[in-house]
Design an enzyme around this catalytic site. Structure first.
Site: not given
Ligand code: PEP
Ligand code: MG
Length: 888
Positions: A26, A96, A105, A107, A352, A468, A630, A777, A779-780, A782, A844, A864
């Site tokens: 502001k 303000r 949230g 004042m 704004r 609001h 997989r 790949s 596997g985030t 796990d 993935c 990717y």
């Molecule tokens: C992972 O572990 O990120 C994954 C893609 O495999 P899953 O979720 O099937 O364990």
């Molecule tokens: Mg996994």
């Protein structure tokens, strides 16, 4: 010495340069508007750094502040020619809050500050309007008591209602100067009763109180919830703006309003807004009086009678329209504006970048690039990828019958059905139980934020398009119908009455935020249209994107959706889901419960043709594109029979006794299945499972290549690998099966064998693993679980607290923990590339569809990302934005 006060207006410029981080949103834009010569009442901004310093020093102001503060007030006094606290001709100010981004949230606003028992008389004399002076004073007491002293505002409203009743009035405008004066007395005694002290009469005490309340509200629960939901760091702090008052309630040549330079719901390039004659700003936003349209076209379109501003105040409207175009050109974006007209003189109180629906965001970005106001790349950078979600989800089927109860304002588009709830806490509670709810309120306030977030849709009885509820819902992407005036809500009985229809809590209601329709029961939906502005923006995004985008998909339908959304392959086809199919589960169970290889092979032989046709269908849809399949991953016990009936079925199919099966099932029990007999450990112990899957993949690939001429590119992926040797063993199985199938069919297919990186050991030993694996790949899901050691299935119970307490900035299962998990990914990428230059790298886990994680993937140089089908467009746009940001 740090400067904490920046003045604006009246030709004074302290060099704040419109810096949002320092002056808050502001303050920065008031400074900016004043600098380009627009009519802005003079004022000053207390910086966000002051807020941070205040908290750092145990809620104390720095010593240097007093002098700067006094200079700020002197500046306003100099420009206006009025003195703060002067009984003869008092300066009144507004206070303000203004964080870097607008925050519901917090004042918000105190108006008319500087009125007390003496100055009110001065104001009456100078304005020649005692009624206006006393009305302003009572508004001030009411607002100050509510937002600064945090007293019960209901009791003030009640006192006003009683006063009106006593006099037989129905409208506020009927109260005379004497009536307001009497009410002021009443209000002051309410304050004394509730607060224990008289209403502050010293104008400086009033001002410091208001400033303290703004800073205090930064740490309020509501503000914290909002920050958590919107990933706003606590250390940003808020600024405070103190500004000379201008009055929209000085008779019929005065007015106040809010406006957007384009339609925030549809994006249409037409001014859009609401105003009220003889009113103060809060009257428009609070939804107390129904505001009038800004333009004649909008009024006519709505079939409304009260004159638009364009018709009622043509000259001032002309000036305002001129300011709109100056502001759009200056800020190069659609603006959300607050203005006041005091006795025919226009004043700008705020501008704004306007919040908008996803549809409007798209249209405005594409239009502005086409108009030449911004570049295509800027258009790409402008649209929040997460907001696309609103556009990609189904809308109500136009052909389906609708039991329309009433119509309100189309405040935020999208359709939603769910159980009626009347309060935010119930909305949150039911949402946690997996129920869809529609939050129904008379009007919403910042206290309802958590419930609005939990609800699928919001319906209010009061409030306009800028209320609001409307503003917050649009920001959150929740469908909202506001101002459905024919609703009568009984919060005690928990009922909703529309004419003679009564609905109660728990009944199903549908709202259409694009038309304003409110319907009983649920209404079927249809898929969205993906052409138009959406298609144009995607083409521009694809031009700048480097990361490829694939989909996590395991059915032909998912693959088709993903392809329609622009997926460039399948990044994860989880084969276990195919095993749950009702027609196959018995064979799967027979395989698991078999106690010999021969028994398993017999069951697997039944599964082979099924898997082959699954893969063939997917390959056909994804013809010519890579498909990462997989091999089986979850612990076998997940497939076990439940109950005697299911055991009997398997026993019959396998020709063994139920007792034997039950014994075998109990042998499979694991204490910690997530870390147990799963992933490639299944392939190591039961190679015949992976053999069958590999055979099904290659047979299907050759089948599709022969049928369609477009050979698929299978990428066979081994899960939960920790060591090179595991992968060697698994790759040998796959290669052997490939060679066998190729020999049988007299034809070969290109394919890759790679691994998931989902364990810290795999990330660290990626150099060795890449000697065997042809792609990685990440596997985030796990990898996050195993790196932090937090169970992905149980984290929900405590993670919110971790985020609240700043241990994690965001839920690490949603947005990648860049510092920890991210470092492992970087190490793995580096070591993998070193031993196999050019190794294909992707992600993935769920993070593949999260814009912040995608930015990390871009910076790490992955090839990717893979996201669920509906998030593919989000990932495409986020990848484009990441590429643009990375280029800088
Ligand atoms: C992972 O572990 O990120 C994954 C893609 O495999 P899953 O979720 O099937 O364990
Ligand atoms: Mg996994």
């Amino acid at each position: 010495m740090t400067r904490y006060v920046y003045r604006f207006g009246g030709g004074v410029d302290d060099g704040g340069k419109g810096d949002k981080n320092l002056l808050g949103g502001k303050g920065a834009n008031l400074d900016g508007m004043a600098a380009i010569g627009l009519p802005v009442p003079p004022g000053f901004t207390l910086t966000t750094e002051l807020c941070t310093a205040y908290y750092a020093d145990g809620e104390k102001y720095p010593d240097s502040l007093n002098a700067e503060f006094a200079a700020g007030i002197a500046h306003i006094e100099g420009v206006t020619g009025k003195i703060f606290g002067d009984p003869a001709d008092p300066l009144l100010v507004s206070v303000r809050s203004g964080a870097r981004v607008s925050m519901p949230g917090m004042m918000d606003t105190v108006l008319n500050l500087g009125l007390n028992d003496q100055t009110v008389a001065g104001l009456a004399t100078v304005s020649g309007d005692a009624r206006f002076a006393w009305d302003s004073y009572r508004r001030f007491i009411q607002m100050y008591s509510d937002v600064v002293l945090e007293l019960d505002h209901g009791s003030f409203e009640e006192a006003l209602e009683i006063a009106k009743e006593d006099k037989g009035y129905s409208l506020d405008t009927e109260l005379t100067a004497e009536d307001w004066q009497a009410l002021v007395k009443e209000y002051k005694s309410l304050v004394e009763k509730q607060w224990g002290k008289p209403f502050p009469q010293d104008v400086h005490d009033q001002l410091w109180g208001a400033v303290g309340a703004v800073f205090g509200s930064w740490e309020s629960d509501r503000a914290k919830v909002y920050r958590r939901l919107n990933s706003i760091p606590g250390e940003w702090g808020t600024a405070v703006n103190v500004q000379a008052m201008v009055f929209g309630n000085m008779g019929d040549t005065s007015a106040t309003g809010v406006a957007f330079t384009r339609d925030p719901a549809t994006g249409e390039n037409a001014y859009y807004g609401e105003y009220l004659i003889n009113a103060q700003g809060e009257d428009v936003v609070a939804g107390i009086r129904t505001p009038q349209y800004l333009t004649k076209t909008a009024r006519e379109r709505a079939g409304a009678k009260p004159l638009s501003m364009e018709e009622a105040m043509p000259e001032t409207y002309g000036e305002l329209a001129n300011v709109f175009s100056i502001l759009e050109t200056h800020y190069r974006d659609m603006q959300d504006i607050e203005f006041t007209v005091q006795q025919n003189k226009l004043w700008m109180l705020q501008t704004r970048s306007g919040k908008r629906t996803a549809k409007a965001a798209l249209k405005i970005a594409v239009d502005m690039a086409t108009e030449g106001l911004i570049t295509e790349e800027e258009a790409v950078a402008r649209v929040d990828p997460a907001a696309l979600d609103q556009l990609l989800h189904p809308t109500l089927d136009p052909k389906a019958p609708r039991d329309v109860l009433t119509k309100g304002l189309p405040a935020s588009p999208g359709a939603a059905s769910g159980q009626i709830v009347f309060d935010a806490d119930s909305a949150e509670r039911l949402n946690e139980l997996g129920e869809a709810v529609i939050l129904v309120r008379i009007e919403t306030s910042p206290e309802d934020i958590h419930g609005m977030h939990a609800a699928k849709g919001i319906l209010t009885a009061r409030g306009g398009m800028t209320s609001h509820a409307a503003v917050v819902a649009r920001g959150m992407g929740r469908p909202c119908v506001s101002g459905a005036g024919s609703l009568s809500i009984d919060n005690v009985a928990k009922t909703l009455r529309i004419g003679d229809r009564v609905l109660k809590e728990g009944d199903i209601l549908t709202i259409d935020g694009a038309t304003g329709e409110v319907m009983a029961g649920s209404v079927p939906t249809v898929q969205p249209e993906l052409a138009g502005d959406f298609g144009v923006l995607m083409v521009w995004a694809d031009k700048v994107r480097r990361l490829k985008v694939r989909a996590n998909a395991e059915t032909p339908l998912d693959c088709r959706t993903a392809r329609d959304f622009g997926a460039e392959g399948v990044g994860l086809c989880r084969t276990e889901h195919m095993f749950f199919d009702a027609a196959r589960i018995t064979a799967v169970r027979q395989m698991i419960l078999a106690d010999s290889e021969a028994g398993r092979r017999e069951a697997l032989a039944k599964l082979l043709p099924e898997q082959r046709s699954d893969f063939a269908e997917i390959f056909a849809v994804m013809a010519g594109l890579p498909v990462t399949i997989r091999l089986l991953d979850p612990p076998l016990h997940e497939f076990l029979p439940h109950g005697d009936g299911e055991f009997a079925e398997v026993a019959e199919a396998a020709g063994v006794s139920i007792d034997l099966l039950k014994r075998r099932a109990s042998e499979l029990h694991e204490f910690n299945p997530m870390l147990g007999h799963r992933g490639c450990r299944l392939g190591v112990t039961y190679p015949e499972i992976y053999e069958m899957q590999a055979r099904a993949i290659f047979e299907a690939a050759i089948l599709v290549a022969e049928q369609s001429g477009a050979a698929p590119i299978p990428e066979v992926m081994i899960p939960l690998v920790a060591t090179k040797r595991e992968l060697e063993l698994m790759k040998a199985i796959v290669d052997k099966e490939a060679q066998a199938v190729f020999a049988e069919k007299g034809r070969t297919i290109e394919y890759l064998v790679g691994t998931m990186i989902e364990l810290p050991r795999a990330a660290l030993k990626a150099g060795e693993i890449a000697e065997v694996g042809e792609f990685f790949s990440f596997g985030t899901n796990d990898l996050t679980q195993t790196t932090i050691g937090i169970s992905r299935d149980d984290a929900g119970r405590f993670l919110t607290q971790y985020v609240d307490k700043g241990i994690f900035a965001r839920d690490p299962f949603v947005s990648i923990d860049v510092e920890g998990v991210g470092e492992l990914i970087q190490i793995a990428a580096e070591r993998g590339r070193k031993s196999r230059p050019g190794i294909k790298l992707g992600i993935c886990g769920e993070h593949g569809g999260d814009p912040a994680s995608i930015a990390f993937c871009e910076a790490t140089g992955l090839d990717y990302v893979s996201a669920s089908p509906y998030r593919v467009p989000i990932a495409r746009l986020a990848a484009a934005q990441a590429a643009l940001a990375h280029r800088k």
